[in-house]
Design a protein around this motif. Structure first.
Motif, PDB file in Angstrom:
ATOM      1  N   ASP A 341      34.171 -80.199  -6.437  1.00 26.73           N
ATOM      2  CA  ASP A 341      34.909 -78.998  -6.888  1.00 26.73           C
ATOM      3  C   ASP A 341      36.074 -79.921  -7.972  1.00 26.73           C
ATOM      4  O   ASP A 341      36.714 -80.271  -7.745  1.00 26.73           O
ATOM      5  CB  ASP A 341      35.280 -78.239  -6.860  1.00 26.73           C
ATOM      6  CG  ASP A 341      33.966 -77.685  -5.886  1.00 26.73           C
ATOM      7  OD1 ASP A 341      33.189 -77.522  -6.259  1.00 26.73           O
ATOM      8  OD2 ASP A 341      34.335 -76.316  -4.965  1.00 26.73           O
ATOM      9  N   PRO A 350      32.127 -77.208 -10.726  1.00 28.62           N
ATOM     10  CA  PRO A 350      31.438 -76.888  -9.239  1.00 28.62           C
ATOM     11  C   PRO A 350      30.585 -78.549  -8.701  1.00 28.62           C
ATOM     12  O   PRO A 350      30.508 -78.950  -9.712  1.00 28.62           O
ATOM     13  CB  PRO A 350      30.470 -75.806  -9.745  1.00 28.62           C
ATOM     14  CG  PRO A 350      30.740 -75.336 -10.529  1.00 28.62           C
ATOM     15  CD  PRO A 350      30.840 -76.092 -11.620  1.00 28.62           C
ATOM     16  N   LYS A 351      30.888 -78.632  -7.573  1.00 35.05           N
ATOM     17  CA  LYS A 351      30.527 -79.668  -6.958  1.00 35.05           C
ATOM     18  C   LYS A 351      29.042 -79.865  -6.968  1.00 35.05           C
ATOM     19  O   LYS A 351      28.141 -78.482  -7.308  1.00 35.05           O
ATOM     20  CB  LYS A 351      30.797 -79.621  -5.141  1.00 35.05           C
ATOM     21  CG  LYS A 351      30.316 -81.011  -4.781  1.00 35.05           C
ATOM     22  CD  LYS A 351      30.644 -80.576  -3.276  1.00 35.05           C
ATOM     23  CE  LYS A 351      29.938 -81.654  -1.770  1.00 35.05           C
ATOM     24  NZ  LYS A 351      30.055 -81.657  -1.120  1.00 35.05           N
TER      25      LYS A 351
END
Length: 473
Positions: A341, A350-351
């Motif tokens: 993230d 986001p990841k």
């Protein structure tokens, strides 16, 4: 102007990813709901595993239900069984999931068009959603029943091929590679593929052998990319590597795969870039004259352009840079994925988000190319005295990606090939449009595919302009 597109991969692929994601509570709740439903509906009975038997594995599959406003309606988790063999005599004729995916239908129709197959619609056929209503039965009237019907069907390749497609659609998870493999035997593609694969393998083996023999005869010679990979292969063989890390070792197969990737990636991209560059020079005759003058002064008229000449051909370098800026073969760079993230300029990424860089927009941004008003014009003066290069250090021009380990491996090969071929074409010939066509009428329409090439190939008439002797041909 949009510089990047972010596609958030929110659906986890494994149980661990679901538990580690930012939406872990929702995924846990969906898994608990699934297990409660299975228990309530008495989907299975818990028994002791019989001696000598192996249990079939299972896994969780995660899916987000999204509404029209891109909001999450529901987090779905399904427990599915793995390991159906689908081998003749075991479960080949079993239908485990009679659901047709829309993408599979599109794939079948596309293959039918490309391979010129016939498609027939079954009469009285209906889409069936499982579970079936009580008392409903499936008919086999559409299948060949008599020996005559079976013989007739076997004599028509497309009928067997479409039958194979239907099997893959209904009985398996949609798999394009599997579908193409099924139809290839009817079209003779298997044999042709193996023949081509053998020729390519022999060619790559020859390249590797030449580098090995060269290194044996000359210890102090300059090493290239293949020499470096061969040295890594030798080092890895002489090292004591743990068994669990041996699959990271590089061998001849890995080297051949990397060489093939570089050759295939540079083929269409280089050819398209050269065609666009020649088109731009034809549209700007004065630039063509300046380039030919530079080639005449620094190379001469008694030989062709060679690789060693490229470092001193500054005008040719600017022509290639401006061509790549305006006509980059891939408007979007290869996708990247965020490892964690992160927030950049106020944007939360986001990841595991997939990131697409819009290089087309970057290389046409008025703020980055503010020296001249119209960014759509072909102007070589943009690069005079600026130090802008194409190797990832100048972020307004990143055709091969930014600098670092993710930059295109074929950057040196691609630039060298484009400059060398374009230089030889312009140096060796004068070029004219056919039928006294005006340069203003030259079609510059693009066609978008894997690469952004010209919609119509460039047609020009060459005339020889060098004085080469027999040794320089």
């Amino acid at each position: 102007m949009t510089y990047a597109y972010i596609i958030e991969e929110r659906e986890p692929c494994t149980y661990q990813e679901a538990c580690e994601s930012s939406e872990a509570p929702q995924w846990r709740a969906s898994m608990e709901e699934e297990m409660e439903a299975l228990h309530k509906n008495k989907t299975w009975d818990l028994v002791n595993l019989p001696k000598g038997r192996k249990a079939i594995g299972c896994r969780q599959v995660y899916k987000l239900k999204i509404d029209t406003n891109e909001n999450v309606e529901r987090y779905k988790s399904r427990l599915v069984v793995k390991g159906y063999a689908q081998k003749s005599g075991i479960d080949f004729n079993e239908i485990f999931s009679p659901v047709v995916h829309l993408m599979t239908i599109r794939t079948v129709l596309s293959m039918a068009v490309v391979l010129d197959l016939e498609l027939e619609q079954l009469q009285n056929a209906k889409l069936v959603n499982t579970p079936l209503p009580i008392g409903c039965k499936l008919s086999s009237e559409q299948s060949p029943c008599t020996e005559v019907e079976k013989t007739k069907m076997s004599q028509v390749p497309y009928a067997s091929a479409v039958g194979s497609f239907v099997f893959f659609m209904v009985c398996t998870k949609p798999n394009i590679a599997q579908a193409v493999g099924a139809i290839s035997k009817y079209m003779g593609l298997d044999r042709r593929m193996k023949e081509v694969s053998k020729l390519i393998d022999e060619f790559l083996e020859k390249i590797i052998d030449e580098h090995i023999n060269k290194s044996k005869g000359h210890e102090d010679n300059q090493k290239d990319f293949i020499d470096m990979m061969l040295s890594l292969m030798v080092e890895s063989k002489n090292m004591n590597i743990a068994k669990e890390e041996q699959h990271y070792m590089i061998d001849r197969t890995n080297i051949k795969a990397i060489i093939l990737d570089m050759i295939l990636a540079a083929r269409d991209t280089s050819a398209v870039t050269i065609e666009w560059a020649l088109s731009k020079l034809l549209r700007h005759p004065k630039m063509m004259e300046k380039l030919q003058e530079e080639l005449r002064n620094k190379v001469g008229i008694d030989r062709l352009v060679e690789k060693e000449d490229l470092v001193k051909l500054e005008y040719l370098d600017m022509v290639v840079k401006e061509t790549i800026r305006l006509h980059h073969v891939a408007p979007l760079l290869a996708p990247h994925e965020s490892l964690e993230d992160i927030t950049i300029n106020g944007y939360y990424i986001p990841k595991k988000s997939r990131l697409y860089i819009n290089v087309w927009a970057i290389q046409r941004d008025q703020n980055m190319w503010s020296t001249y008003d119209d960014v759509e014009n072909f102007l070589l003066e943009r690069f005079m005295g600026t130090g802008i290069d194409t190797r990832g250090r100048s972020f307004q021009l990143i055709p091969f990606g930014s600098s670092g380990r993710r930059i295109c491996l074929g950057i040196h090969l691609g630039l060298t090939f484009v400059k060398l071929v374009l230089g030889q074409l312009v140096h060796g010939f004068n070029w004219e449009l056919p039928n006294a066509m005006s340069v203003d009428n030259l079609d510059m329409t693009k066609k978008f595919g894997l690469v952004a090439s010209r919609a119509n190939h460039l047609l020009v008439a060459p005339s020889y302009r060098l004085c080469l002797s027999g040794n320089n041909l």
